[in-house]
Scaffold this motif. Structure first.
Motif, PDB file in Angstrom:
ATOM      1  N   ASN A 245       0.838  -1.207   0.000  1.00 25.81           N
ATOM      2  CA  ASN A 245       0.000   0.000   0.000  1.00 25.81           C
ATOM      3  C   ASN A 245       0.868   1.251   0.000  1.00 25.81           C
ATOM      4  O   ASN A 245       2.055   1.212   0.342  1.00 25.81           O
ATOM      5  N   ASP A 246       0.253   2.361  -0.386  1.00 27.77           N
ATOM      6  CA  ASP A 246       0.939   3.642  -0.413  1.00 27.77           C
ATOM      7  C   ASP A 246       0.584   4.449   0.831  1.00 27.77           C
ATOM      8  O   ASP A 246      -0.143   3.984   1.716  1.00 27.77           O
ATOM      9  N   MET A 247       1.123   5.678   0.900  1.00 27.37           N
ATOM     10  CA  MET A 247       0.886   6.524   2.062  1.00 27.37           C
ATOM     11  C   MET A 247      -0.589   6.897   2.197  1.00 27.37           C
ATOM     12  O   MET A 247      -1.130   6.961   3.302  1.00 27.37           O
ATOM     13  N   GLU A 248      -1.251   7.137   1.083  1.00 24.87           N
ATOM     14  CA  GLU A 248      -2.662   7.522   1.140  1.00 24.87           C
ATOM     15  C   GLU A 248      -3.496   6.445   1.821  1.00 24.87           C
ATOM     16  O   GLU A 248      -4.422   6.748   2.572  1.00 24.87           O
ATOM     17  N   HIS A 249      -3.184   5.191   1.557  1.00 26.95           N
ATOM     18  CA  HIS A 249      -3.912   4.104   2.213  1.00 26.95           C
ATOM     19  C   HIS A 249      -3.649   4.113   3.714  1.00 26.95           C
ATOM     20  O   HIS A 249      -4.570   3.920   4.522  1.00 26.95           O
ATOM     21  N   ASP A 250      -2.389   4.331   4.111  1.00 30.90           N
ATOM     22  CA  ASP A 250      -2.058   4.381   5.540  1.00 30.90           C
ATOM     23  C   ASP A 250      -2.832   5.468   6.260  1.00 30.90           C
ATOM     24  O   ASP A 250      -3.213   5.316   7.419  1.00 30.90           O
ATOM     25  N   LEU A 251      -3.050   6.575   5.575  1.00 32.06           N
ATOM     26  CA  LEU A 251      -3.746   7.701   6.191  1.00 32.06           C
ATOM     27  C   LEU A 251      -5.265   7.576   6.088  1.00 32.06           C
ATOM     28  O   LEU A 251      -5.989   8.410   6.623  1.00 32.06           O
ATOM     29  N   GLY A 252      -5.730   6.554   5.395  1.00 32.54           N
ATOM     30  CA  GLY A 252      -7.160   6.358   5.200  1.00 32.54           C
ATOM     31  C   GLY A 252      -7.763   5.416   6.216  1.00 32.54           C
ATOM     32  O   GLY A 252      -7.303   5.307   7.350  1.00 32.54           O
ATOM     33  N   ASP A 253      -8.775   4.669   5.774  1.00 36.23           N
ATOM     34  CA  ASP A 253      -9.525   3.804   6.697  1.00 36.23           C
ATOM     35  C   ASP A 253      -9.158   2.326   6.565  1.00 36.23           C
ATOM     36  O   ASP A 253      -9.908   1.455   6.984  1.00 36.23           O
ATOM     37  N   ASN A 254      -7.988   2.056   5.940  1.00 40.06           N
ATOM     38  CA  ASN A 254      -7.479   0.677   5.832  1.00 40.06           C
ATOM     39  C   ASN A 254      -8.435  -0.240   5.062  1.00 40.06           C
ATOM     40  O   ASN A 254      -8.556  -1.430   5.346  1.00 40.06           O
ATOM     41  N   ASN A 255      -9.091   0.303   4.053  1.00 35.52           N
ATOM     42  CA  ASN A 255     -10.033  -0.473   3.243  1.00 35.52           C
ATOM     43  C   ASN A 255      -9.293  -1.535   2.434  1.00 35.52           C
ATOM     44  O   ASN A 255      -8.292  -1.251   1.777  1.00 35.52           O
ATOM     45  N   TYR A 256      -9.806  -2.748   2.461  1.00 36.67           N
ATOM     46  CA  TYR A 256      -9.174  -3.857   1.739  1.00 36.67           C
ATOM     47  C   TYR A 256      -9.053  -3.556   0.241  1.00 36.67           C
ATOM     48  O   TYR A 256      -8.064  -3.920  -0.401  1.00 36.67           O
ATOM     49  N   ASN A 257     -10.046  -2.895  -0.319  1.00 37.99           N
ATOM     50  CA  ASN A 257     -10.056  -2.613  -1.762  1.00 37.99           C
ATOM     51  C   ASN A 257      -9.242  -1.375  -2.145  1.00 37.99           C
ATOM     52  O   ASN A 257      -9.259  -0.969  -3.303  1.00 37.99           O
ATOM     53  N   ASP A 258      -8.517  -0.819  -1.181  1.00 35.87           N
ATOM     54  CA  ASP A 258      -7.713   0.370  -1.449  1.00 35.87           C
ATOM     55  C   ASP A 258      -6.226   0.046  -1.457  1.00 35.87           C
ATOM     56  O   ASP A 258      -5.388   0.937  -1.344  1.00 35.87           O
ATOM     57  N   ASP A 278       2.433  -2.188 -12.882  1.00 26.80           N
ATOM     58  CA  ASP A 278       1.172  -1.633 -13.389  1.00 26.80           C
ATOM     59  C   ASP A 278      -0.018  -2.299 -12.713  1.00 26.80           C
ATOM     60  O   ASP A 278      -1.044  -1.659 -12.450  1.00 26.80           O
ATOM     61  N   ARG A 279       0.121  -3.564 -12.434  1.00 23.85           N
ATOM     62  CA  ARG A 279      -0.934  -4.290 -11.735  1.00 23.85           C
ATOM     63  C   ARG A 279      -1.087  -3.772 -10.302  1.00 23.85           C
ATOM     64  O   ARG A 279      -2.207  -3.630  -9.797  1.00 23.85           O
ATOM     65  N   ILE A 280       0.031  -3.493  -9.666  1.00 24.48           N
ATOM     66  CA  ILE A 280      -0.001  -2.947  -8.305  1.00 24.48           C
ATOM     67  C   ILE A 280      -0.598  -1.547  -8.308  1.00 24.48           C
ATOM     68  O   ILE A 280      -1.424  -1.200  -7.463  1.00 24.48           O
ATOM     69  N   LYS A 281      -0.209  -0.754  -9.292  1.00 20.44           N
ATOM     70  CA  LYS A 281      -0.709   0.615  -9.385  1.00 20.44           C
ATOM     71  C   LYS A 281      -2.219   0.653  -9.566  1.00 20.44           C
ATOM     72  O   LYS A 281      -2.910   1.521  -9.016  1.00 20.44           O
ATOM     73  N   ALA A 282      -2.756  -0.301 -10.300  1.00 21.27           N
ATOM     74  CA  ALA A 282      -4.192  -0.314 -10.599  1.00 21.27           C
ATOM     75  C   ALA A 282      -5.017  -1.033  -9.536  1.00 21.27           C
ATOM     76  O   ALA A 282      -6.238  -1.127  -9.666  1.00 21.27           O
ATOM     77  N   ALA A 283      -4.396  -1.523  -8.471  1.00 24.01           N
ATOM     78  CA  ALA A 283      -5.100  -2.342  -7.496  1.00 24.01           C
ATOM     79  C   ALA A 283      -6.180  -1.602  -6.708  1.00 24.01           C
ATOM     80  O   ALA A 283      -7.277  -2.144  -6.502  1.00 24.01           O
ATOM     81  N   PRO A 284      -5.953  -0.366  -6.225  1.00 23.16           N
ATOM     82  CA  PRO A 284      -7.029   0.306  -5.487  1.00 23.16           C
ATOM     83  C   PRO A 284      -8.280   0.467  -6.346  1.00 23.16           C
ATOM     84  O   PRO A 284      -8.195   0.791  -7.531  1.00 23.16           O
ATOM     85  N   GLU A 285      -9.430   0.272  -5.745  1.00 19.16           N
ATOM     86  CA  GLU A 285     -10.681   0.213  -6.491  1.00 19.16           C
ATOM     87  C   GLU A 285     -11.076   1.560  -7.104  1.00 19.16           C
ATOM     88  O   GLU A 285     -11.559   1.624  -8.236  1.00 19.16           O
ATOM     89  N   SER A 286     -10.870   2.645  -6.377  1.00 17.07           N
ATOM     90  CA  SER A 286     -11.387   3.941  -6.835  1.00 17.07           C
ATOM     91  C   SER A 286     -10.297   4.957  -7.179  1.00 17.07           C
ATOM     92  O   SER A 286     -10.589   6.130  -7.346  1.00 17.07           O
ATOM     93  N   ARG A 287      -9.055   4.499  -7.302  1.00 22.07           N
ATOM     94  CA  ARG A 287      -7.967   5.418  -7.613  1.00 22.07           C
ATOM     95  C   ARG A 287      -6.773   4.618  -8.104  1.00 22.07           C
ATOM     96  O   ARG A 287      -6.811   3.379  -8.138  1.00 22.07           O
ATOM     97  N   SER A 288      -5.710   5.297  -8.459  1.00 25.42           N
ATOM     98  CA  SER A 288      -4.447   4.653  -8.785  1.00 25.42           C
ATOM     99  C   SER A 288      -3.507   4.775  -7.590  1.00 25.42           C
ATOM    100  O   SER A 288      -3.446   5.831  -6.946  1.00 25.42           O
TER     101      SER A 288
END
Length: 318
Positions: A245-258, A278-288
């Protein structure tokens, strides 16, 4: 009036210094409870932030100027006790916030007040105790140097981390704990074939068991693949899960799909996995995923029936 000017200026300068110390103290005080490093921040920011305790209590000592009331060991004793009580109170109050208690901060508080007392022209001691002035100053200087040196070492460590790419971890490190969380240890033995260095990962029967690489080069933009080389010493397959995961995920709500999640089925013996970024980059459901701020890489298992061991032999980008 001109005749009084030489005596007036030092007193005026002292008052100005005192006012500036008060102002600095008031500006810093809220930071004990608001702001500061969070759980996802890097070690350098956390280490540098800790030096603020020394600065605050140095300013507090300059602002109060306890030597106007006490002298000698009475001054040192009362100042030390007062800062001990105040620092303990601050740590207890922080326990009720998102901040964590750190009892080493109490020592940093003392270093702040001792530094100012030691810098007094006569170390605020009486004539009988003046022979201990320089040893006392040396002790305080050593404590201050230790705190600043610890932050300097972290800064050097983080510079080396930033220079690791394409590697994500330096297997020459004698202690993985500044980089990894989990039960993990360096090994050098023939059981892992030609690889002279590796990390032994011990997995328990807890529901989630594994290791987390939390201190790693963050900018993956110039690479195409993630390569992970694992060795399974068991005579049966070992199911692993990889999370990134990236920093944005750490600062978020720990959503599995993020975040990025995938299974790594380990067969007995050596296993190498190559994953397209590219597969890792596209993994979050609503963003890159932000490939410039990769924050965490986790290898774990779920509900193993018995403890297992595996070896991480390489982890790098291509």
């Amino acid at each position: 009036m001109a005749l009084n000017l030489p005596a007036y200026r030092p007193a005026r300068n002292t008052q100005i210094l005192r006012y500036l110390a008060f102002a600095g103290m008031i500006l810093i005080a809220p930071l004990f409870f608001v702001g500061g490093p969070g759980w996802s921040d890097g070690p350098l920011f956390k280490s540098a932030w800790n030096l603020g305790h020394i600065l605050f209590f140095a300013l507090l000592t300059l602002a109060i100027q306890p030597w106007r009331i006490w002298t000698g060991w009475t001054l040192w004793g009362i100042s030390t006790l007062a800062v001990l009580l105040l620092g303990t109170g601050i740590e207890l109050l922080q326990h009720g916030t998102s901040r964590q208690m750190d009892w080493q901060d109490i020592l940093r508080n003392q270093v702040g007040v001792w530094t100012i007392l030691a810098l007094r022209p006569r170390a605020s001691l009486t004539r009988k105790s003046r022979p201990v002035v320089w040893p006392l100053r040396l002790i305080v200087a050593a404590l201050l140097a230790a705190e600043i040196g610890a932050t300097a070492r972290v800064a050097i460590q983080q510079y080396h981390v930033s220079q690791l790419l394409p590697a994500l971890y330096d297997f020459r490190q004698p202690d993985p704990s500044p980089f990894w969380d989990g039960v993990i240890a360096p090994v050098t033995d023939h059981a892992i074939d030609a690889h002279k260095r590796a990390l032994r990962i011990s997995l328990s029967t807890a529901h989630y068991s594994g290791v987390s690489l939390h201190n790693l080069p963050e900018d993956w933009r110039d690479y195409d693949r993630l390569v992970i080389d694992l060795y399974n010493p068991q005579d049966h397959p070992l199911p692993m899960i990889l999370r990134i995961n990236d920093m944005e995920h750490d600062l978020g709500d720990n959503n599995y799909n993020d975040r990025f999640n995938t299974r790594l089925p380990l067969t007995p013996g050596p296993n190498q996995f190559k994953l397209d970024l590219d597969r890792i980059k596209a993994a979050p459901e609503s963003r890159s995923m932000n490939m410039q701020t990769i924050r965490r890489l986790i290898l774990f298992t779920v509900a193993l029936p018995e403890p297992k061991t595996l070896y991480l032999r390489d982890i790098r980008l291509e």
